[in-house]
Structure formats: C-alpha cells, structure tokens
Motif scaffolding. Sequence first.
Motif, PDB file in Angstrom:
ATOM      1  N   ALA A  87      -1.499  -1.293  -2.602  1.00 15.75           N
ATOM      2  CA  ALA A  87      -1.596  -1.131  -1.146  1.00 15.75           C
ATOM      3  C   ALA A  87      -2.290  -2.347  -0.534  1.00 15.75           C
ATOM      4  N   TYR A  88      -1.706  -2.865   0.515  1.00 23.39           N
ATOM      5  CA  TYR A  88      -2.194  -4.007   1.285  1.00 23.39           C
ATOM      6  C   TYR A  88      -2.186  -5.318   0.503  1.00 23.39           C
ATOM      7  N   ASN A 145       2.625  -5.194   1.059  1.00 24.81           N
ATOM      8  CA  ASN A 145       2.655  -3.738   0.995  1.00 24.81           C
ATOM      9  C   ASN A 145       1.752  -3.235   2.117  1.00 24.81           C
ATOM     10  N   ARG A 159       4.061   6.634   3.616  1.00 29.66           N
ATOM     11  CA  ARG A 159       3.041   6.055   2.739  1.00 29.66           C
ATOM     12  C   ARG A 159       3.569   4.845   1.984  1.00 29.66           C
ATOM     13  N   THR A 160       4.895   4.671   1.940  1.00 29.97           N
ATOM     14  CA  THR A 160       5.516   3.546   1.254  1.00 29.97           C
ATOM     15  C   THR A 160       6.173   2.664   2.313  1.00 29.97           C
ATOM     16  N   LYS A 167       0.316   2.974   1.925  1.00 33.48           N
ATOM     17  CA  LYS A 167      -0.840   3.438   1.157  1.00 33.48           C
ATOM     18  C   LYS A 167      -0.526   3.612  -0.323  1.00 33.48           C
ATOM     19  N   ASN A 168       0.749   3.666  -0.695  1.00 36.14           N
ATOM     20  CA  ASN A 168       1.149   3.827  -2.094  1.00 36.14           C
ATOM     21  C   ASN A 168       1.459   2.486  -2.721  1.00 36.14           C
ATOM     22  N   SER A 169       1.266   2.415  -4.030  1.00 37.50           N
ATOM     23  CA  SER A 169       1.666   1.247  -4.786  1.00 37.50           C
ATOM     24  C   SER A 169       3.191   1.188  -4.832  1.00 37.50           C
TER      25      SER A 169
END
Length: 158
Positions: free
Chosen positions: A120-121, A78, A50-51, A81-83
């Motif tokens: 995210a993104y 990024n 997720r990172t 999905k995680n900050s």
Amino acid sequence: MAAGGPASELILFIVAVIVAGSVAGGLAYVTTDIAHGMNDRGAMLADKLRTDFAIINDPNNVPVEGTGPYNYTFYVKNIGKNSIAFTSSAVQVFIDGEMVPAANLTFTDVGGVPISSLDAYGVGVIKVTRGAALAQGYHTLIVVLENGERRSFVFRVS
C-alpha cells in the motif's frame, strides 16, 4: 345439512392459511436471496475500493534506455489499502492495444530490486522491453491487474 356450512368455512380457512404460508415462504426466500446478493456485491465493491493504483509518469517524458532493444520505464503507485500482486503473471500490459509478452516485462521497486507485490502506497517500476522503438507521437499504455482493475495512460514519444 347444518354441519356443511362450518365445515366448508373450516376448509376454506385451512386453504387460506396454507396459501398465505406458501406466499410468505416464497417472499422470505426471495428477500434472503436479494440480501445475500447485496452483501456479496458490497464485499466485491469494498475489495475494489481497497485495491487501487495509478500510473504516475510524466506523459511528455517517459524514460527510455537502449538503442535496441529499448526499455521503457513506467511508474505505478499503489493508492489502495491492499497489497497488489506485481508480477508478469498477475499484471498485463498493453501498448497501443497490443499485449506486451510477459517475457518483455520486468517488475521492480524504484531501487531496481525485483518484487512480487506492491505494498500500500508503494511505488513500483514496470520496464517494457521492445525490439523496436515506439514511433514519435502519442501512445496509450494500459495496465490491468489480476482482479480486473485497469488504468490507461496516454504518453508522448518525441
């Protein structure tokens, strides 16, 4: 003497039950320990998945400003999905194997606004300030996040 046969069989039976119970308890403990280890490892792997991030510069055209000090601009996206924490205390930057001091790093969004996390993104900018220009040729940039995720990027200065 006739009673000795059933008594010894009873004792052997009790001993066998105790030994079997001890073995079953030991196996249950080991199995539970393995299951917890697999669960923890799976959670760590899921967090790593997720990172995730990528360095998205053009390797033949890294923006540089100034004539001393020199400011090199690197773009980080990024793709997880995680900050991601995006500060000089959470991200380490290396150029050609040498760690860039935190005082020489600036973390902003693409508009130049300072940020402390990269959603995210989202795309963030790392500006590396150096007193001297990088020599012509190929160089390696390595970015390491606080959780140990790292990416390397080979770029050319002409």
